[in-house]
Scaffold this active site. Structure first.
Site, short mmCIF file in Angstrom:
data_model
loop_
_atom_site.label_atom_id
_atom_site.label_comp_id
_atom_site.label_asym_id
_atom_site.label_seq_id
_atom_site.Cartn_x
_atom_site.Cartn_y
_atom_site.Cartn_z
N SER B 137 8.84 0.05 -13.43
CA SER B 137 8.75 0.14 -14.99
C SER B 137 9.12 1.68 -15.41
O SER B 137 10.10 2.27 -14.93
CB SER B 137 7.78 -0.66 -15.35
OG SER B 137 7.74 -0.84 -16.91
N HIS B 179 13.13 -3.90 -16.49
CA HIS B 179 12.88 -5.28 -17.07
C HIS B 179 14.22 -5.40 -17.75
O HIS B 179 14.22 -6.32 -18.89
CB HIS B 179 11.84 -5.26 -18.30
CG HIS B 179 10.58 -4.59 -17.91
ND1 HIS B 179 9.53 -5.67 -17.23
CD2 HIS B 179 10.01 -3.38 -17.65
CE1 HIS B 179 8.55 -4.90 -16.92
NE2 HIS B 179 8.59 -3.52 -17.29
N GLU B 206 13.04 -7.75 -13.40
CA GLU B 206 11.81 -7.91 -12.86
C GLU B 206 11.56 -8.31 -11.55
O GLU B 206 12.53 -9.17 -10.84
CB GLU B 206 11.00 -8.58 -13.90
CG GLU B 206 10.86 -7.84 -15.19
CD GLU B 206 9.96 -8.84 -16.44
OE1 GLU B 206 9.67 -9.88 -15.94
OE2 GLU B 206 10.05 -8.27 -17.55
#
EC number: 3.4.15.6
Lengths: 283, 283
Positions: B137, B179, B206
């Site tokens: 992330s 994401h 993800e």
């Protein structure tokens, strides 16, 4: 090797298609509704709310949306069941119309109720004679020969996940998806293209539309239109991967088109608004 | 005309980068964590939770995630402020580590706290000597020379909307977004690529990662990795359009890569797992 031109164009005829990605503005700019009104030439416009399982106020919102625009008459066409699509009451609604706009809902409700009925025949006649057939959301998807019915948004396509069905075929050789960027649908559009790269993938954002005449379209509205051209794809795993496996597809040619941009469906080439084209050449 | 090869590769050194799109599985398959453990060679692994504005149990979730995997020691590196990044207590944590994994949060917190500090120097040494630097992330975004900081998801890019900043530069010539399919981020990635097509756009889903060594990477995990190559772009409106106008970009070369697929950053070419490649050649 030169391949024969695939049939990628709107149905032959004098009419225009306006294919809208959903949630077109009905209060402020009303850009897309204005274009639908303009293309109907100030004539009678039918709001076909057939995609909806219930009459949910769709027509009323379009009554408001078209308020003050050049439309001589606005009528609703709703069908409770397939047999209604052969009734005089339905055909009377379409009589003399120069435009029809399909609202959103379920694309299978449109095709299962009107395909191969007098209502569909009437629709094609309006188009052939130079009218406009518009559709938003489900009303956009159903324009294709093979339409996207169901598939997960917001994830990369997994093999075996898409549901497709025969659409009305007003435009050939393309698969259209709507609410495109808003619902993160790149994955499923690429899944559809991978299954048959002859078919051009077109993803249309909300409040955005393509205006199709013959084999060209122009973009209008506030969002983007994604064109995924699989003709040069060098590898994909859709045939060999197990159900549920993640899509792999190499060498998709992708365009994002904004208002004014054009696209030649037959040549598979994007273009710029005429003014911009001239300016870029001068520089 | 042959352009000189752009520097698109991981930082020179013997190490490996594992760049993760967020939400990597920590309970079932643990595929990505297993790869991080394997690449650390069973040594000491540092979980750098620096991206988080508070210590939020990130470390505890990784303690559980790495349970039973071949990691000799698992320690947390958290910094309250930039001055901590020069303290012996922080450097001791990194001492002897063969791997560092940056958890999610705010990428600006990572760069503003550790860039150009002894902690960063130590990190680079671990990498140069053959260790693994992983990030998920925010920890993935910060790997780039120029990193994506902020930009709306689930809409087509509008000119002027992205916020970028200098990253740690562990990988060159790419912009990484995470994401990716889950948050509908194709629009903003293409916006970044349009601004400078030299930079390759990489969108990671993800529970999916790229494992980078030198100028090649391999995909692992359950989702897809999108590579948007703008080197052939024929038109974009990012420079001339007014702020807020919708992106137009023509001729992006797009790949969706799944587990096992490879990509050569320097040649800008996708590849298949060696076994599959041999099979496709036989057919």
């Amino acid at each position: 090797m030169e391949l024969p031109h695939a049939e990628r164009c709107a149905l032959p005829g004098k009419g225009t298609l306006v294919i809208i990605g959903g949630h077109e503005d009905k209060e402020d700019s009303r850009e897309i509704l204005k274009e639908v009104a303009r293309l109907s030439g100030g004539g009678k416009l039918v709001i076909a709310t057939v995609a909806s399982h219930t009459r949910e106020g769709y027509f009323e919102s379009y009554q408001k949306g078209f308020e003050g625009l050049d439309v001589s008459e606005l009528v609703e066409l709703y069908l409770d069941e397939r047999s209604d699509a052969s009734k005089t009451s339905a055909l009377d609604k379409l009589q003399g119309a120069t435009g029809v706009l399909f609202s959103g809902g379920d694309q299978l409700r449109i095709t299962s109720l009107i395909a191969d009925t007098p209502v569909e025949k009437c629709l094609r006649e309006i188009y052939l004679e130079g009218g406009v057939i518009a559709g938003t959301s489900a009303g956009a998807s159903m324009m294709c020969e093979t339409m996207l019915v169901k598939g997960r948004s917001e994830e990369t396509y997994r093999v075996g996940e898409l549901q497709m069905a025969p659409g009305l075929g007003l435009i050939r050789g393309v698969i259209i998806d709507q609410h495109f960027a808003e619902r993160g649908r790149m994955g499923r559009l690429l899944g559809a293209v991978a299954q048959n790269p002859r078919v051009l993938g077109i993803g249309i954002d909300e409040d955005t539309a393509i205006v199709v005449r013959g084999d060209c379209f122009t973009v209008i509205g506030s969002g983007g239109v994604y064109v995924a051209d699989g003709s040069g794809v060098t590898h994909s795993n859709v045939a060999e991967a197990r159900t549920g496996e993640t899509l792999s597809i190499h060498d998709v040619r992708l365009h994002v088109l904004a208002a004014g941009d054009t696209y030649d469906l037959r040549a598979r080439e994007p273009g710029l608004p005429a003014a911009k084209e001239a300016e870029e050449q001068r520089q």
